[in-house]
Design an enzyme around this catalytic site. Structure first.
Site, short mmCIF file in Angstrom:
data_model
loop_
_atom_site.label_atom_id
_atom_site.label_comp_id
_atom_site.label_asym_id
_atom_site.label_seq_id
_atom_site.Cartn_x
_atom_site.Cartn_y
_atom_site.Cartn_z
N GLU A 173 -28.69 -2.73 -11.03
CA GLU A 173 -28.89 -2.64 -9.57
C GLU A 173 -29.68 -1.37 -9.21
OE1 GLU A 173 -25.11 -3.14 -7.40
OE2 GLU A 173 -25.68 -1.39 -6.22
N TYR A 174 -29.37 -0.27 -9.88
CA TYR A 174 -30.12 0.98 -9.65
C TYR A 174 -31.60 0.77 -9.99
CZ TYR A 174 -26.22 4.45 -9.32
OH TYR A 174 -25.15 5.21 -8.94
N SER A 218 -17.69 -7.30 -7.99
CA SER A 218 -18.93 -6.86 -7.36
C SER A 218 -19.14 -7.55 -6.03
CB SER A 218 -20.11 -7.17 -8.28
OG SER A 218 -21.31 -6.89 -7.59
N HIS A 223 -24.10 -4.01 -14.77
CA HIS A 223 -24.56 -4.66 -13.54
C HIS A 223 -24.99 -3.60 -12.53
CE1 HIS A 223 -23.62 -5.58 -9.35
NE2 HIS A 223 -24.02 -6.81 -9.57
N ASN A 224 -24.16 -2.60 -12.33
CA ASN A 224 -24.52 -1.55 -11.37
C ASN A 224 -25.75 -0.77 -11.82
OD1 ASN A 224 -22.05 -2.39 -10.30
ND2 ASN A 224 -21.48 -0.34 -9.65
N ASN A 240 0.86 -1.18 0.00
CA ASN A 240 0.00 0.00 0.00
C ASN A 240 0.90 1.24 0.00
OD1 ASN A 240 -2.89 0.92 0.34
ND2 ASN A 240 -1.91 2.07 1.98
N LYS A 253 -22.81 7.05 -6.69
CA LYS A 253 -21.37 7.19 -6.91
C LYS A 253 -21.05 7.37 -8.40
CE LYS A 253 -19.07 4.86 -3.07
NZ LYS A 253 -18.33 3.61 -2.81
N ARG A 313 -33.20 9.23 -8.32
CA ARG A 313 -32.25 9.55 -7.24
C ARG A 313 -31.90 11.03 -7.29
NH1 ARG A 313 -27.68 4.93 -6.12
NH2 ARG A 313 -28.98 3.10 -6.49
N GLY A 368 -19.15 -5.59 -2.97
CA GLY A 368 -18.70 -4.74 -1.86
C GLY A 368 -17.66 -5.43 -1.00
N LYS A 373 -19.53 -4.86 -15.68
CA LYS A 373 -19.69 -4.46 -14.27
C LYS A 373 -20.51 -3.17 -14.17
CE LYS A 373 -19.14 -4.03 -9.78
NZ LYS A 373 -18.73 -2.77 -9.32
N HIS A 382 -35.74 16.63 -43.38
CA HIS A 382 -34.92 15.48 -42.98
C HIS A 382 -35.30 14.20 -43.71
CE1 HIS A 382 -32.73 17.73 -40.06
NE2 HIS A 382 -33.80 18.07 -39.38
N VAL A 421 -6.87 0.41 -5.94
CA VAL A 421 -6.83 1.79 -5.43
C VAL A 421 -8.01 2.57 -5.98
CG1 VAL A 421 -4.32 1.70 -5.23
CG2 VAL A 421 -5.36 2.73 -7.28
P1 NBP Z 1 -10.67 3.66 -2.03
O1 NBP Z 1 -11.37 3.81 -3.31
O2 NBP Z 1 -11.13 4.43 -0.88
O3 NBP Z 1 -9.11 3.98 -2.28
C1 NBP Z 1 -8.17 3.96 -1.23
C2 NBP Z 1 -6.90 3.30 -1.66
O4 NBP Z 1 -6.34 3.98 -2.80
C3 NBP Z 1 -5.84 3.33 -0.58
O5 NBP Z 1 -5.13 2.13 -0.62
C4 NBP Z 1 -4.98 4.51 -1.01
O6 NBP Z 1 -3.68 4.47 -0.50
C5 NBP Z 1 -4.98 4.30 -2.48
N1 NBP Z 1 -4.48 5.45 -3.24
C6 NBP Z 1 -5.05 6.67 -3.46
BR1 NBP Z 1 -6.59 7.24 -2.71
N2 NBP Z 1 -4.32 7.46 -4.24
C7 NBP Z 1 -3.24 6.75 -4.57
C8 NBP Z 1 -2.11 7.01 -5.37
N3 NBP Z 1 -1.98 8.16 -6.03
N4 NBP Z 1 -1.16 6.06 -5.47
C9 NBP Z 1 -1.30 4.88 -4.83
N5 NBP Z 1 -2.36 4.56 -4.06
C10 NBP Z 1 -3.33 5.48 -3.94
O7 NBP Z 1 -10.60 2.11 -1.63
P2 NBP Z 1 -11.75 0.98 -1.64
O8 NBP Z 1 -13.05 1.50 -1.12
O9 NBP Z 1 -11.13 -0.20 -1.00
O10 NBP Z 1 -11.98 0.68 -3.20
C11 NBP Z 1 -10.93 0.24 -4.04
C12 NBP Z 1 -11.45 0.13 -5.46
O11 NBP Z 1 -12.49 -0.84 -5.50
C13 NBP Z 1 -12.07 1.41 -6.00
O12 NBP Z 1 -11.79 1.53 -7.36
C14 NBP Z 1 -13.53 1.21 -5.79
O13 NBP Z 1 -14.33 1.98 -6.68
C15 NBP Z 1 -13.66 -0.27 -6.05
N6 NBP Z 1 -14.83 -0.90 -5.45
C16 NBP Z 1 -15.26 -0.58 -4.21
C17 NBP Z 1 -16.35 -1.21 -3.65
C18 NBP Z 1 -16.79 -0.88 -2.28
O14 NBP Z 1 -17.82 -1.41 -1.84
N7 NBP Z 1 -16.08 -0.05 -1.53
C19 NBP Z 1 -17.03 -2.19 -4.36
C20 NBP Z 1 -16.57 -2.53 -5.62
C21 NBP Z 1 -15.48 -1.87 -6.15
P3 NBP Z 1 -3.33 5.21 0.91
O15 NBP Z 1 -3.70 4.23 1.97
O16 NBP Z 1 -1.89 5.42 0.81
O17 NBP Z 1 -4.13 6.46 0.94
#
Ligand code: NBP
Length: 473
Positions: free
Chosen positions: A189-190, A128, A185-186, A32, A259, A286, A130, A182, A449, A74
């Site tokens: 879901e909406y 998908s 899919h979302n 990370n 989102k 929404r 979460g 994906k 037209h 990320v």
């Molecule tokens: P976030 O979307 O909140 O991202 C946080 C992560 O991104 C941390 O590890 C952070 O590192 C890293 N990061 C950032 Br911000 N900027 C960075 C950079 N410039 N270089 C390197 N690392 C960077 O995390 P999440 O909620 O776990 O989601 C991760 C992915 O999965 C996203 O694309 C999200 O859309 C997708 N997703 C999420 C869900 C859900 O339910 N949450 C579901 C399905 C898909 P740090 O710790 O150093 O800040």
């Protein structure tokens, strides 16, 4: 190196995915940007499997078996590009970069092309379900070059959700196909959630049912054709009382957030020319709910609309049928969209397989996805899901109830854009003639037209501002 696969980005999704991998016996390298997250993961969950903690990206790359497989989890957008840039300088031809974030499929196409030029295999994987899914088994939709799936597939199929022994993971298609699916899919879901919300609204305001009573109704519905995760959790939410002793749903502010993946779906549908009215109505509903000030202004100017409850025996069953029929329409539209994109981008997506991998792990998991799979297995060229025998019978059987519900909603003033637009879509597709004929006439009048005729080939124009004779265009 000795690690089988790596995960970089250890927020909620990344750390849960890494734990899922480790629990399935894969030696997983973790990294990370901020190393405290890496340390915390290994300290808290190191006993669950074999983790290799890496402080730097160089260390991460060095810890891996070849060809290397690195999953990026990320924040979507700029952060993903930054990580890809850093990685691509450290990797060798044949290595795989897997983006498991919620990337826009157009970004995935761009990234895939750029990495291909460097001999790297880029996999845009929709994941998908979460945080819960990431840990215990998500639905995984990987795109990218077919050869990448030889390496990535067995790992993903191992950690994915399973239904009837089958993994909820399949190679979707080249480049952006996985992230596109994906996204749809979302979007679905909406639509699904909007329809459920409309059913709840009608049954509470017109039917006069309490949230607790409706929790029982939804629980019962979950035993039949509507059986799905979303119906199941609807019962849970409706049943829940908070510390004030009342139903929580009555206390939650009625402004829905988003989102953006639903909006992306509609934007892409507009580009592809596919009418995804169910998803569009859900996105707009929404958005409307969020305009609190405007709602207040209009309510004050025009007076709040009072809905008078008029319970009747049939309403619950009618609404159930309207919900099911509208849901079939929403899914039919979503699958149309995947089919069109697949043609457009030469993705060759197996629509039945998409229904198969959505049966578990993801938010729209539902019994009726089996029916969709059967429909496309029987005929991959279906003009619409509505043409399939099972679904045409289902919507025809629901039609009378569906119309009664639409009438009740309109008469009583409960907004049901999802139900009503789904019915309009169904009626439009079945109409012998659509008023598009008049639209074409108007377009020819003001813009020359041209139009085509039903009785002879060719394009025609009427000299509207002249003697109104018709000429061949
Ligand atoms: P976030 O979307 O909140 O991202 C946080 C992560 O991104 C941390 O590890 C952070 O590192 C890293 N990061 C950032 Br911000 N900027 C960075 C950079 N410039 N270089 C390197 N690392 C960077 O995390 P999440 O909620 O776990 O989601 C991760 C992915 O999965 C996203 O694309 C999200 O859309 C997708 N997703 C999420 C869900 C859900 O339910 N949450 C579901 C399905 C898909 P740090 O710790 O150093 O800040």
């Amino acid at each position: 190196g000795t690690a089988r696969i790596a995960v970089t980005g250890l927020a909620t999704m990344g750390s849960n995915l890494a734990r899922n991998l480790a629990r399935h016996g894969f030696r997983v390298a973790v990294h990370n940007r901020t190393p405290t997250r890496t340390k915390a993961l290994v300290e808290d969950h190191g006993h669950e499997g074999e983790f290799v903690a890496a402080e730097t990206m160089e260390e991460l790359v060095a810890s891996l078996q070849k060809p290397r497989q690195i999953i990026i989890m990320v924040k979507a957008g700029g952060p993903t590009d930054a990580v890809i840039d850093e990685l691509s300088g450290l990797l060798e031809p044949g290595d795989m970069v897997i983006d498991g974030g919620n990337a826009h499929y157009a970004d995935t196409r761009r990234r895939e092309a750029a990495l291909k030029a460097k001999g790297l295999l880029f996999v845009g994987a929709g994941i998908s379900g979460g945080e819960e899914g990431a840990l215990n088994g998500p639905s995984i939709m990987p795109g990218g070059p077919a050869e990448s799936y030889v390496h990535v597939g067995p790992v993903f199929e191992e950690i994915a959700a399973k239904v009837d022994g089958q993994p909820c993971c399949v190679h979707v298609g080249p480049d952006g196909a996985g992230h596109f699916v994906k996204m749809v899919h979302n979007g679905i879901e909406y639509a699904d959630m909007q329809l459920i919300a409309e059913a709840y609204d009608l049954l509470s305001r017109v039917g006069g049912h309490t949230p607790a009573q409706l929790a029982d109704v939804f629980k019962q519905w979950n035993e039949g054709d509507l059986e799905s995760y979303l119906i199941e959790i609807t019962a849970e939410v409706l049943k829940h009382t908070d510390s004030t002793g009342g139903a929580l749903v009555d206390k939650i502010e009625d402004a829905a957030e988003q989102k953006g993946t639903g909006r992306w779906t509609v934007q892409e549908a507009l580009e592809l020319g596919v009418p995804v009215t169910g998803i569009a109505e859900a996105v707009f509903a929404r958005s409307l709910s969020g305009h609190i000030e405007q709602r207040k202004a209009v309510r004050e100017a025009l007076g709040a609309h009072e809905v008078v409850a008029k319970p009747d025996e049939q309403l619950v069953e009618d609404v159930r049928q309207a919900l099911y029929a509208s849901k079939v329409v929403a899914y039919a539209q979503g699958f149309d969209m995947i089919r069109e994109a697949s043609k457009n981008y030469d993705w060759n997506i197996d629509l039945g397989a998409m229904a198969t991998i959505w049966r578990g792990g993801c938010i729209i998991r539902a019994r009726f996805l089996n029916r969709i799979r059967e429909a496309y297995d029987a005929n991959p060229e279906l003009a619409s899901l509505l043409v399939d025998g099972y679904f045409s019978d289902a919507v025809k059987a629901a039609e009378a109830a569906w119309r009664r519900v639409a009438v009740r909603a309109v008469e009583s003033g409960v907004p049901t854009p999802g139900f009503v637009s789904a019915l309009a879509y169904y009626d439009a597709l079945r109409s012998e003639r659509l008023p598009a004929s008049l639209v074409q006439g108007l377009r020819d009048f003001f813009g020359a037209h041209t139009y085509r005729r039903t009785d002879k080939p060719g394009s025609f124009h009427t000299l509207w501002s002249g003697d109104r004779t018709e000429i061949e265009a």
